[in-house]
Every structure is written in structure tokens, then in C-alpha cells.
Design an enzyme around this catalytic site. Structure first.
Site, PDB file in Angstrom:
ATOM      1  N   ASN A   1       0.868  -1.172   0.000  1.00 57.69           N
ATOM      2  CA  ASN A   1       0.000   0.000   0.000  1.00 57.69           C
ATOM      3  C   ASN A   1       0.907   1.224   0.000  1.00 57.69           C
ATOM      4  OD1 ASN A   1      -1.860   2.009   0.415  1.00 57.69           O
ATOM      5  ND2 ASN A   1      -2.239   1.510   2.562  1.00 57.69           N
ATOM      6  N   TRP A   2       0.977   1.878  -1.160  1.00 53.90           N
ATOM      7  CA  TRP A   2       1.917   3.001  -1.288  1.00 53.90           C
ATOM      8  C   TRP A   2       1.367   4.279  -0.664  1.00 53.90           C
ATOM      9  CZ3 TRP A   2       4.857   2.973  -6.654  1.00 53.90           C
ATOM     10  CH2 TRP A   2       5.720   1.861  -6.680  1.00 53.90           C
ATOM     11  N   LYS A   3       0.097   4.291  -0.311  1.00 57.22           N
ATOM     12  CA  LYS A   3      -0.519   5.492   0.284  1.00 57.22           C
ATOM     13  C   LYS A   3      -0.280   6.710  -0.627  1.00 57.22           C
ATOM     14  CE  LYS A   3       0.497   3.363   4.681  1.00 57.22           C
ATOM     15  NZ  LYS A   3       0.376   3.470   6.105  1.00 57.22           N
TER      16      LYS A   3
ATOM     17  N   GLU B   1      -6.436   4.799   7.804  1.00 51.94           N
ATOM     18  CA  GLU B   1      -6.168   6.217   7.557  1.00 51.94           C
ATOM     19  C   GLU B   1      -7.389   6.913   6.961  1.00 51.94           C
ATOM     20  OE1 GLU B   1      -2.535   5.484   5.492  1.00 51.94           O
ATOM     21  OE2 GLU B   1      -1.607   4.959   7.405  1.00 51.94           O
TER      22      GLU B   1
ATOM     23  N   SER C   1       3.207  -2.272  10.430  1.00 51.28           N
ATOM     24  CA  SER C   1       4.655  -2.330  10.666  1.00 51.28           C
ATOM     25  C   SER C   1       5.274  -3.686  10.334  1.00 51.28           C
ATOM     26  CB  SER C   1       4.972  -1.906  12.107  1.00 51.28           C
ATOM     27  OG  SER C   1       4.553  -0.562  12.314  1.00 51.28           O
TER      28      SER C   1
ATOM     29  N   GLY D   1       2.651  -1.264   4.309  1.00 53.02           N
ATOM     30  CA  GLY D   1       2.735   0.124   3.893  1.00 53.02           C
ATOM     31  C   GLY D   1       4.166   0.538   3.595  1.00 53.02           C
ATOM     32  N   GLY D   2       4.822   1.108   4.597  1.00 47.38           N
ATOM     33  CA  GLY D   2       6.155   1.688   4.413  1.00 47.38           C
ATOM     34  C   GLY D   2       7.144   0.760   3.730  1.00 47.38           C
TER      35      GLY D   2
HETATM   36  C1  PEP Z   1      -0.805   0.023   5.829  1.00 45.43           C
HETATM   37  O1  PEP Z   1      -0.646   1.037   5.158  1.00 45.43           O
HETATM   38  O2  PEP Z   1      -1.835  -0.641   5.678  1.00 45.43           O
HETATM   39  C2  PEP Z   1       0.256  -0.378   6.754  1.00 45.43           C
HETATM   40  C3  PEP Z   1       0.111  -1.500   7.392  1.00 45.43           C
HETATM   41  O3  PEP Z   1       1.313   0.471   6.889  1.00 45.43           O
HETATM   42  P1  PEP Z   1       2.720   0.113   7.586  1.00 45.43           P
HETATM   43  O4  PEP Z   1       3.182  -1.221   7.036  1.00 45.43           O
HETATM   44  O5  PEP Z   1       3.630   1.229   7.192  1.00 45.43           O
HETATM   45  O6  PEP Z   1       2.489   0.023   9.061  1.00 45.43           O
END
Ligand code: PEP
Length: 248
Positions: free
Chosen positions: A9-11, A94, A207, A228-229
Site C-alpha cells: 500500500n503506497w498510500k 487512515e 509495521s 505500507g512503508g
Molecule cells: C498500511 O498502510 O496498511 C500499513 C500496514 O502500513 P505500515 O506497514 O507502514 O504500518
């Protein structure tokens, strides 16, 4: 056995230059043929991402519940599908936090996405305060109850358990807590849609990194990860895909 799924998920990150990362991600996916790999990208990148690597599942990060109309700035499921998306995320924390979206909104969006032939990743997860108050299980059960479409099926819907306090924070629940929450989610799904729930994938998100992915995916009822990240570069995402690979 459920196939594992690793979804990035690049957001609100990335641009045309970043699409080169998809080459390495696709290569990692090719080396893990038993894993379904997908990346949700900002809407502006759906078409060029799909054109660059047509074999990689590219998704939207959200859709509007309506098919068309006076909704300035929004995108319908049909629009993102036409651009090349094969799935969409709905109910991401989010969006629940920043845009005040409810489980009912997620329900409507999931239904719209399905109407237009998109796969759906439906996100649920408790806040830190809800966990601290001992309400995590009830919150997630209620979110599933209110957001899961009645005709949800493993063929098109994947659930993602993402504790909101773990997203982008570097903090993760204990493996026991992940096991408890995924078991509760599975039971709730089964109560609502019957045995198709046994084939439905439940991803963990929050995370996930190359360091913890294998341990988390070894937990019962964890069928992959929403990342995500660590999905923004092939260097960080490829080892997570490799961790999901069960072998030849
Ligand atoms: C997400 O965006 O759904 C997510 C889990 O982000 P991260 O891995 O950065 O916590």
C-alpha cells in the site's frame, strides 16, 4: 491450504519515477509463484503501473461508493478498473481516521467495488485506546459485522486485520495477540458467510518488515500481509514476498 497474499500500500507516496520499483517487486513475485503479490498505488499511478507490468496486480487505495455523480475529487470503482486496477482497499484506518469513514462506508464501497468486478481488501482494526480498554475483540467483530457485504466470498474479498496503533509506528502486537485477533476474525466471518470463510484470506497489517514477516505469517490464520512503508522499495518489499514463499 489458502494461498498467501502480500499486498503493498503506497498510500500518498510515489510518482512516475518510483514505478521502477515495480520491476524488482515483479521479479520477487516471479520467484514466489505460490504467493499472490499486489500493490495498491495512488490513483494517478494505476494506469502507468498497469501498463508497465501488466502481470502484476495493481490496485486502488479507495473508491467511492457511488457509480457516478456529483462527488468532486472522488473516483468510482468503474473508473479505477478502467485505469487498470484489479482490486481496491476499503476501510483503511487512515481513511477511517483522516476522512472519518465508518464501517458502513466500507460496506458500501466494498459492494460498489464488487459490482464492478474489483477484488476487495477490507481493513479492520482497533485503536490503541480500545485495546487498552480491553475492547479490541469486540471492536473488530463489530467492524466486520457492519462492513462485510452479505455476499462476500473468498474469490473476491480478503480481510486485513490492521491494529491502527501498529500502522506506520514500528510497533506490532505480540504473536499471541495476532493469533487471537485472527481467530476471532475467522470465527466472525464464518458466522456471517459460512464455510467460504475458511477459504477467505486474512492478512495482518501494521509495521510488517523483512525482520518480522516470517514470524507473523507463521501464526495460525495469518494468510499474508498488507504492507505500507516497507512496500515502497523493492529492496524492502522483496524479502517480505520471499518470506511468504513456502518453497518449490
Ligand atoms: C498500511 O498502510 O496498511 C500499513 C500496514 O502500513 P505500515 O506497514 O507502514 O504500518
Amino acid at each position: 491450504m489458502r494461498r498467501r497474499s502480500i499486498v503493498g500500500n503506497w498510500k500518498m507516496n510515489g510518482g512516475l519515477a518510483t514505478l521502477a520499483e515495480l520491476d524488482g517487486i515483479a521479479a520477487a513475485a516471479g520467484a514466489a509463484p505460490d504467493v499472490d503479490v499486489a500493490v495498491a498505488v495512488p490513483a494517478t499511478l494505476i494506469a502507468p503501473a498497469h501498463a508497465r507490468i501488466p502481470t502484476l496486480a495493481i490496485g486502488a487505495e479507495d473508491v467511492h461508493e457511488a457509480d457516478h455523480g456529483a462527488h468532486t475529487g472522488c473516483l468510482s470503482a468503474a473508473m479505477v478498473k478502467e485505469a487498470g486496477a484489479s482490486f481496491t482497499i476499503v476501510g483503511h484506518s487512515e481513511r477511517r481516521g483522516d476522512q472519518h469513514e465508518t464501517s458502513h462506508d466500507a460496506f458500501m464501497k466494498a459492494a460498489a467495488a464488487h459490482r464492478h468486478g474489483l477484488g476487495v481488501i477490507l481493513c479492520v482494526g482497533e485503536l490503541q485506546a480500545e485495546r487498552d480498554a480491553g475492547r479490541a475483540e469486540r471492536v473488530v467483530q463489530a467492524q466486520i459485522e457492519k462492513s462485510l457485504p452479505d455476499d462476500a466470498h473468498a474469490d473476491w474479498l480478503t480481510l486485513a486485520y490492521e491494529p491502527r496503533w501498529a500502522i506506520g509506528t514500528g510497533r506490532t502486537p505480540t504473536l499471541d495477540d495476532i493469533a487471537t485477533m485472527h481467530a476471532i476474525a475467522r470465527a466472525k466471518l464464518r458466522q456471517m458467510v459460512g464455510d467460504t470463510a475458511l477459504a477467505m484470506r486474512i492478512l495482518y497489517g501494521g509495521s510488517v518488515t523483512a525482520d518480522n514477516a516470517a514470524r507473523i505469517m507463521a501464526v495460525d490464520n495469518v494468510d499474508g500481509a498488507l504492507v505500507g512503508g516497507a512496500s515502497l522499495t523493492a529492496a524492502k518489499f522483496a524479502p517480505i514476498i520471499a518470506a511468504a514463499h513456502r518453497g518449490a
